[in-house]
Design a protein around this motif. Structure first.
Motif: not given
Length: 564
Positions: A18-34, A145-152
């Motif tokens: 998880a490179e970006t803050i949003s990827h890290q936090l959205l994953t840690r908070a249980g919002f998204i699953q890759q 693809p990178r950054g969680g939901l930023l570049r999918v």
């Protein structure tokens, strides 16, 4: 919703990739699953936030006169062949052959399908204008693809398409969508700037991006420090330095052993790089193109692509340069034949340049355009940089990082002319429909909000897109009296119209508080024996360090003051 019934778990550590803050936090908070690279599932909390974003988008699109539709993700390749994008779209279309042996594609965008809809439904000027939109899944097989939901690769987009009879109408539709976008971003708590942008693979004559300025952004935005000019670096222009055009000198060849670069040449001759003409060789559709630009500037490859009609340029390899009979480090457009010559207009703003002699270890003095070499295409292909003069003449350019969250295009007749989307005007004449298109990345908006709204403890989400308004924590719920008061507060807050996440888990207070901060829910209410001894319940905004004790009967009013 009770936490004990909520599907999904918070994580203390983010995944290593998880490179970006949003990827890290959205994953840690249980919002998204890759699920795979660039492919994510939305879990309940994430889906609640995305649903709120969708609802805001729908409100504003309907308010602006848009009509919601739904177009298929899987489409016949023949539709894309009509528009000419079947082979040129970047990244290449994901495609397959169905059981009837027909070529199909998975749509990365829906201009073709929208044009086909208009082609079938419009016959007369009386059918215009109108705007249609959808919130639909897309697929683009991004190479990185990178950054969680930023570049999918798979993502959800709101895409809208306007159809008008004339330029004036197209401009009105465009401005209506710009106004709607500004309202959408404001309601979602995103402070964005509208910047000039390249139209890329979508096409059209003009386009603008809506960009959230943040240091974690992957886009570079150049803005004037004294005006409202702003543009993506791919599109940005600037005022180039002009030098007096002196008497044209005679071309003179001179020996330059070991000199291979513009820096070395300028230093050896004791002149500024602005007195040199730099030659750069590109491979375009299998052909070598020579690009000439003044030595103090660099080539903007997006601008170059556009002046070449959309063909993707790439730097020619040393082997390709040699095979073309060119001498790397001593080359120029002087005397070259059989290859296209593209020249930046900076070359016309001076004279008597130093340039390569197309001969190993030699250069030329007093090289001038028109007399000594020709331009098949003369245009602005220079890359703007910070410190350059703003194109409006007001101030200098400064560079900022940003995340694109929306893009609007004036397409004109790019698609209607190729796909036969016509209408009959009042005089009975056939005319091509003029189009605009307008996109918002729905998941990207959530990620962008996290990138710009977080602290060391987790997300700090705007209320409009937070999964819940209030995080209610009950501490010591094995005490019947505390449990009863917590239930009462839960019902009172919901009756007041708030979305409440009631943390009724048998977990230590520290775990609950860390989760409350991680999830970024705007208001936190805590009921415990300690809070009751102090006079009621603790009420705290996510953005505040301190909480206040409020009588239990006043908790709803206190939350209302925090949230409105």
């Amino acid at each position: 919703m009770r936490s004990s019934q909520l599907f999904g778990k918070t994580l203390r550590q983010a995944p290593g990739d998880a490179e970006t803050i949003s990827h890290q936090l959205l994953t840690r908070a249980g919002f998204i699953q890759q699920i795979a690279a660039g492919i994510f599932s939305l879990q309940p909390l994430g889906n609640r936030s995305i649903t709120k974003i969708r609802n805001i988008i729908r409100d504003e699109m309907d308010r602006a006169g848009g009509q919601e539709i739904n177009m298929p993700v899987v489409q016949p390749r023949s539709l894309w062949e009509e528009s000419g994008r079947a082979e040129t779209f970047v990244p290449p279309l994901a495609s397959f052959e169905d059981r009837r042996e027909r070529d199909m594609v998975i749509a990365p965008t829906h201009e073709e399908t929208a044009t086909a809809m208009a082609r079938a439904g419009v016959t007369s000027y009386r059918d215009l204008p109108f705007t249609i939109y959808q919130i639909q899944t897309k697929f683009r097989d991004e190479t990185r693809p990178r950054g969680g939901l930023l570049r999918v690769r798979e993502f959800e987009m709101k895409d809208a398409y306007s159809f008008d009879a004339d330029e004036e109408g197209m401009d009105r539709s465009f401005q209506a969508m710009v106004a709607a976008y500004k309202r959408i971003f404001k309601r979602c708590g995103l402070e964005v700037v509208m910047v000039e942008a390249d139209s890329g693979g979508i096409g059209g004559k003009d386009s603008n991006e809506f960009v959230l300025l943040t240091d974690s952004g992957e886009d570079t935005i150049l803005m004037s420090n004294e005006s409202d000019y702003a543009a993506n670096v791919e599109k940005a222009s600037f005022i180039k330095k002009e030098f007096p055009i002196g008497e044209l000198g005679e071309v003179e060849e001179f020996d330059t052993p070991g000199i291979k670069t513009i820096d070395e040449l300028a230093k050896a001759e004791g002149v500024s790089k602005s007195k040199t003409a730099k030659a750069v060789f590109y491979s375009v559709d299998g052909e070598i193109v020579v690009v000439t630009i003044r030595g103090d500037y660099e080539v903007n490859e997006t601008k170059l692509r556009n002046v070449l009609g959309g063909s993707e340029p790439r730097l020619a390899t040393p082997e390709e340069v040699k095979a073309a009979g060119l001498v790397s480090g001593s080359a120029s457009a002087v005397g070259l034949t059989g290859m296209k010559s593209v020249v930046d207009d900076s070359i016309t703003m001076g004279s008597n340049y130093l340039a390569g002699a197309n001969k190993e270890g030699f250069h030329l003095r007093n090289v001038n355009i028109d007399r000594d070499f020709k331009a098949d295409i003369l245009a602005d292909i220079a890359e703007a940089k910070k410190g350059y003069l703003s194109p409006d003449g007001k101030g200098k350019l400064v560079a900022k990082r940003g995340i694109e969250v929306g893009h609007v295009f004036k397409l004109g007749n790019v698609y209607s002319s190729k796909m036969g989307a016509d209408f009959t005007d009042e005089d009975g004449e056939q005319n091509e429909i003029l189009m605009g298109c307008y996109g918002i990345g729905v998941g990207r908006m959530l990620a962008a909000a996290v990138e710009s709204n977080h602290d060391d403890f987790g997300m700090v989400l705007p209320q409009a897109i937070a999964p819940y308004d209030v995080y209610l924590a009950g501490l010591g719920l094995d005490d019947a009296d505390i449990a009863g008061k917590a239930e009462q507060l839960y019902n009172d807050l919901m009756d007041a119209g708030y979305d409440v996440l009631f943390d009724d888990r048998d977990a230590p207070p520290g775990v609950k508080f860390k989760d409350a901060d991680l999830l970024g829910i705007p208001a936190r209410v805590v009921i415990s024996s300690r809070s009751r001894q102090n006079g009621g319940a603790e009420v705290k905004a996510r953005t505040s360090k301190d909480s206040e004790i409020v009588e239990e009967s006043n908790v709803v009013e206190a939350v209302k003051k925090l949230l409105g």
